[in-house]
Design an enzyme around this catalytic site. Structure first.
Site, PDB file in Angstrom:
ATOM      1  N   GLU A 299       0.789  -1.216   0.000  1.00 27.94           N
ATOM      2  CA  GLU A 299       0.000   0.000   0.000  1.00 27.94           C
ATOM      3  C   GLU A 299       0.828   1.276   0.000  1.00 27.94           C
ATOM      4  O   GLU A 299       0.493   2.272   0.657  1.00 27.94           O
ATOM      5  CB  GLU A 299      -0.929   0.000   1.215  1.00 27.94           C
ATOM      6  CG  GLU A 299      -0.251  -0.006   2.576  1.00 27.94           C
ATOM      7  CD  GLU A 299       0.071  -1.373   3.144  1.00 27.94           C
ATOM      8  OE1 GLU A 299       0.329  -1.469   4.354  1.00 27.94           O
ATOM      9  OE2 GLU A 299       0.084  -2.362   2.372  1.00 27.94           O
ATOM     10  N   HIS A 323      -8.278  -3.867  -1.470  1.00 22.43           N
ATOM     11  CA  HIS A 323      -7.559  -3.957  -0.190  1.00 22.43           C
ATOM     12  C   HIS A 323      -6.537  -2.834  -0.064  1.00 22.43           C
ATOM     13  O   HIS A 323      -6.473  -2.142   0.961  1.00 22.43           O
ATOM     14  CB  HIS A 323      -6.871  -5.325  -0.102  1.00 22.43           C
ATOM     15  CG  HIS A 323      -6.116  -5.561   1.169  1.00 22.43           C
ATOM     16  ND1 HIS A 323      -6.679  -6.174   2.261  1.00 22.43           N
ATOM     17  CD2 HIS A 323      -4.837  -5.260   1.531  1.00 22.43           C
ATOM     18  CE1 HIS A 323      -5.787  -6.252   3.238  1.00 22.43           C
ATOM     19  NE2 HIS A 323      -4.656  -5.698   2.812  1.00 22.43           N
ATOM     20  N   GLU A 324      -5.738  -2.640  -1.122  1.00 17.73           N
ATOM     21  CA  GLU A 324      -4.703  -1.615  -1.050  1.00 17.73           C
ATOM     22  C   GLU A 324      -5.304  -0.211  -1.014  1.00 17.73           C
ATOM     23  O   GLU A 324      -4.767   0.691  -0.353  1.00 17.73           O
ATOM     24  CB  GLU A 324      -3.727  -1.755  -2.226  1.00 17.73           C
ATOM     25  CG  GLU A 324      -3.081  -3.129  -2.375  1.00 17.73           C
ATOM     26  CD  GLU A 324      -2.463  -3.663  -1.091  1.00 17.73           C
ATOM     27  OE1 GLU A 324      -2.030  -2.855  -0.252  1.00 17.73           O
ATOM     28  OE2 GLU A 324      -2.422  -4.889  -0.921  1.00 17.73           O
ATOM     29  N   HIS A 327      -6.276   0.663   2.468  1.00 17.37           N
ATOM     30  CA  HIS A 327      -5.129   1.062   3.282  1.00 17.37           C
ATOM     31  C   HIS A 327      -4.910   2.577   3.281  1.00 17.37           C
ATOM     32  O   HIS A 327      -4.226   3.099   4.173  1.00 17.37           O
ATOM     33  CB  HIS A 327      -3.856   0.396   2.760  1.00 17.37           C
ATOM     34  CG  HIS A 327      -3.552  -0.924   3.392  1.00 17.37           C
ATOM     35  ND1 HIS A 327      -3.402  -1.083   4.755  1.00 17.37           N
ATOM     36  CD2 HIS A 327      -3.331  -2.150   2.843  1.00 17.37           C
ATOM     37  CE1 HIS A 327      -3.106  -2.358   5.010  1.00 17.37           C
ATOM     38  NE2 HIS A 327      -3.059  -3.016   3.875  1.00 17.37           N
ATOM     39  N   GLU A 346      -4.122  -4.213   9.324  1.00 18.59           N
ATOM     40  CA  GLU A 346      -4.639  -5.209   8.381  1.00 18.59           C
ATOM     41  C   GLU A 346      -6.054  -5.687   8.689  1.00 18.59           C
ATOM     42  O   GLU A 346      -6.821  -5.988   7.776  1.00 18.59           O
ATOM     43  CB  GLU A 346      -3.685  -6.399   8.306  1.00 18.59           C
ATOM     44  CG  GLU A 346      -2.331  -6.055   7.705  1.00 18.59           C
ATOM     45  CD  GLU A 346      -2.387  -5.584   6.260  1.00 18.59           C
ATOM     46  OE1 GLU A 346      -3.479  -5.612   5.655  1.00 18.59           O
ATOM     47  OE2 GLU A 346      -1.340  -5.165   5.737  1.00 18.59           O
ATOM     48  N   ASP A 404       8.779 -10.104  10.746  1.00 20.31           N
ATOM     49  CA  ASP A 404       8.576 -10.992   9.595  1.00 20.31           C
ATOM     50  C   ASP A 404       8.300 -12.426  10.035  1.00 20.31           C
ATOM     51  O   ASP A 404       7.563 -13.163   9.371  1.00 20.31           O
ATOM     52  CB  ASP A 404       9.790 -10.972   8.670  1.00 20.31           C
ATOM     53  CG  ASP A 404       9.883  -9.694   7.840  1.00 20.31           C
ATOM     54  OD1 ASP A 404       8.843  -9.013   7.680  1.00 20.31           O
ATOM     55  OD2 ASP A 404      10.989  -9.380   7.363  1.00 20.31           O
ATOM     56  N   TYR A 412      -4.994 -10.086   9.823  1.00 17.98           N
ATOM     57  CA  TYR A 412      -5.938  -9.822   8.743  1.00 17.98           C
ATOM     58  C   TYR A 412      -7.321 -10.376   9.071  1.00 17.98           C
ATOM     59  O   TYR A 412      -8.304  -9.637   9.155  1.00 17.98           O
ATOM     60  CB  TYR A 412      -5.449 -10.454   7.441  1.00 17.98           C
ATOM     61  CG  TYR A 412      -4.167  -9.908   6.873  1.00 17.98           C
ATOM     62  CD1 TYR A 412      -4.171  -9.119   5.722  1.00 17.98           C
ATOM     63  CD2 TYR A 412      -2.936 -10.201   7.448  1.00 17.98           C
ATOM     64  CE1 TYR A 412      -2.991  -8.631   5.176  1.00 17.98           C
ATOM     65  CE2 TYR A 412      -1.747  -9.712   6.915  1.00 17.98           C
ATOM     66  CZ  TYR A 412      -1.788  -8.932   5.773  1.00 17.98           C
ATOM     67  OH  TYR A 412      -0.622  -8.441   5.243  1.00 17.98           O
TER      68      TYR A 412
END
Length: 635
Positions: A299, A323-324, A327, A346, A404, A412
């Site tokens: 995003e 979705h993006e 954001h 998210e 990460d 999400y």
């Protein structure tokens, strides 16, 4: 207030929240939190904070480095502050100067750890606000940057792109690499001609031709953003307009499909604005990246990065663009203060994405998307982790953890489910959607914690008696599946279930009409049901492939689903298909499960290991490291 209680030892009771924090601590590394506000950042914005950024960088493809300088506006928060704490990772720092006086400043880089290193700059005693310039270059092994040869880029010229989320901006720019710090930035980027440079900012003026076959580009991002949203891409790029605010950038072949796949961009933007408020970023462009990009989309403001696996020519993966776009409010405008609160980014985005699609295509579509998400959540909780793993909590403890390593569908889908629950609890969308808009307006340009969201929610709905029933501790801190499952409208899922049952029971249809008429989501539900069922025999898989052309599907999601069914059935053809898909693109959503599934096939382990070792240099750092960890192979 009644707290859920967990028994500890000989009858001692702990509040749920405290219990799960204790468990999380046991599983986390012994490494301490790097700073009070962010376990993953050495920076101390509570002492001295960065207020603006200017980049002046040149892309050197021969050395695979960015070289130049970054100028930081710095303000002392504590009057007696004598140090500026920054994050860095494998940066070659040459010099640090205070711009007003031109004097060099003392600096030192601490010992490197899993989250990079601490860069400490000694500040002048007499100044509260100042400008500091750091001259530096990145490393050829920077985890933030992917340098591609012309062959890897699929053209006549090399390519460069960045991916800074979660904590990789420190490998591209010395900065306060925490989402709690949001600043505007400008940039001057010099690249070899005829390459084009793009950034997560608005383009300023026309490119300037320089001696030596170079071109200079200028950018400005006036909306304050967190460091991981600073993004750059350099390559041989063309563009096509798909809306009044939107260009799609990419290679010529990509753009032909993108014109179709991203043709609804403006409708998605206007729908999002009706839900969330004005779009403050100006342009909304999309860059289709080379296949090694590790995510579906990123995003980056003004310039969404998108994987080419979205391109199918039928708009079947356009939900990623929704979705993006979401954001632009959830994550970019209102931001999680650190990655323990990632669900504020998210979870809200998935919830809003489905609201956008629901308004465009109907409530059944919104529900069906959530059904697919619930299936992904179940697999994540029960297979990727376990129902008691602390990373399955909505707000995990990331002390000593690289974000990460904790990345998954939990923030999400579990986050979106929590918002679905809250919406139903307070009286439905007519009550909850105005709350969301008020939330975005109240916290815009800020970074917040879960407790700040909770306080705002409780204050907004203070007159609603239903909120007293919310078990906040279980929702936020307990691992495993959510304590509530929405009553989904299964209308669109029924046909998928019926067709899957026919294949499982052997009542196989003679023609492919049913499958052909399915939407992309229905096809994925069909394949998801089959993946959860008992193994299909190889004869059925062969027939299914022949009828539905699944192994040659232009929709990567469909191909991925079919391959996983084949691997589970130990169908030999799926090995070649799986390794091919896992290596010709670098999207972790596909790479990690495919390598992991094939690694579980004992007879194929050596082949899988050989394939990974041969192709890992083509993967971006985060994908290479995560697949390596999944397989127990060190980078």
């Amino acid at each position: 207030m009644v707290l859920s209680l967990i028994r500890r030892g000989a009858g001692q009771l702990l509040p749920t929240r405290q219990y799960f924090k204790v468990v999380g601590k046991v599983m986390a590394s012994s490494m301490p939190r790097l700073s009070p506000g962010d376990p993953s950042s050495y920076s101390r914005p509570d002492q001295a904070v960065v207020t603006r950024i200017h980049l002046d960088l040149t892309a050197d493809f021969s050395k695979q480095v960015l070289t130049g300088s970054v100028t930081l506006g710095v303000r002392k928060v504590e009057e007696q502050a004598r140090q500026l704490k920054l994050d860095c990772s494998k940066l070659d720092i040459v010099e640090v100067k205070e711009d007003g006086s031109g004097k060099s400043l003392d600096w030192k880089v601490g010992e490197a750890g899993p989250c990079g290193a601490e860069l400490t700059v000694t500040l002048p005693e007499t100044k509260e606000d100042m400008s500091i310039t750091l001259s530096y270059s990145t490393s050829p092994s920077s985890s933030a940057l992917q340098w591609l040869s012309p062959a890897q880029a699929g053209g006549d010229h090399p390519y460069l792109f960045s991916q800074n989320q979660a904590i990789h901006c420190r490998a591209m720019v010395p900065c306060q690499d925490t989402p709690s710090v949001k600043v505007p930035y400008t940039a001057t980027i010099t690249v070899p001609s005829p390459l084009t440079a793009l950034m997560s900012a608005l383009r300023e003026g026309d490119p300037l031709s320089l001696p030596g076959g170079l071109t200079q580009y200028k950018f400005s991002q006036l909306v304050p953003i967190q460091s991981y949203l600073i993004a750059i891409a350099v390559g041989q790029l063309d563009s096509v307009r798909v809306g009044p605010r939107s260009l799609v950038w990419g290679g010529k072949k990509q753009l032909e499909l993108a014109k179709v796949d991203f043709s609804e961009t403006e409708e998605m933007l206007t729908t999002a604005e009706s839900l969330c408020g004005p779009y403050v970023w100006g342009d909304y462009d999309i860059l289709v990246l080379p296949p090694s990009f590790p995510f579906g989309g990123m995003e980056n403001p003004c310039l969404t990065f998108a994987t080419p696996t979205l391109l199918s020519g039928d708009k079947s993966n356009a939900n990623v663009i929704a979705h993006e776009i979401a954001h632009s409010w959830t994550g970019n405008l209102v931001t999680n203060s650190n990655f323990e609160h990632f669900w504020l980014n998210e979870g809200f985005t998935v919830f809003t994405e489905r609201k956008i699609l629901g308004r465009m295509r109907g409530e059944q579509t919104r529900h069906f998307s959530a059904i697919l998400g619930w299936r992904d959540l179940e697999e994540c909780v029960n297979s990727q982790f376990s129902p008691t793993h602390p990373f399955t909590a909505l707000v995990p403890d990331l002390t000593g953890v690289d974000p990460d390593d904790a990345f998954s569908t939990i923030p999400y889908e579990k986050g979106s489910t929590f918002l679905w629950y809250l919406e139903e609890l307070v009286g439905g969308s007519e009550k909850f959607e105005p709350f969301l808009r008020a939330y975005y307006e109240h916290f815009m340009y800020k970074s917040i914690t879960t407790d700040q969201f909770k306080s705002f929610f409780l204050a907004y709905f203070s007159s609603n008696p239903a909120i007293s029933t919310i078990d906040w501790d279980t929702w936020l801190y307990a691992p495993g599946m959510p304590p509530y499952k929405p009553n989904f409208d299964t209308t669109l899922a029924v046909k998928s279930r019926e067709l899957a049952d026919k294949w499982v029971t052997g009542n196989i249809p003679e023609i492919n009409k049913e499958f052909e008429e399915f939407s992309a989501e229905q096809k994925l539900e069909f394949l998801g049901i089959l993946l959860e069922s008992d193994k299909l025999d190889h004869q059925k898989l062969e027939k299914m492939d022949k009828m539905y052309s699944l192994s040659t599907s232009p929709n990567t999601e469909v191909l991925f689903g079919f391959i996983r069914i084949g691997i589970k059935a130990r169908w030999e053809k799926s090995v070649e298909l799986g390794l091919d898909l896992a290596t010709r693109q670098g999207r972790m959503k596909f790479c990690r499960p495919l390598f992991k599934d094939l690694w579980g096939w004992e007879e194929q382990k050596e082949r899988v290991k050989k394939c990974f070792m041969e192709h890992r240099a083509e993967m971006m750092s985060v994908c290479r490291e995560m697949v390596g960890k999944d397989l127990g192979i060190k980078d």
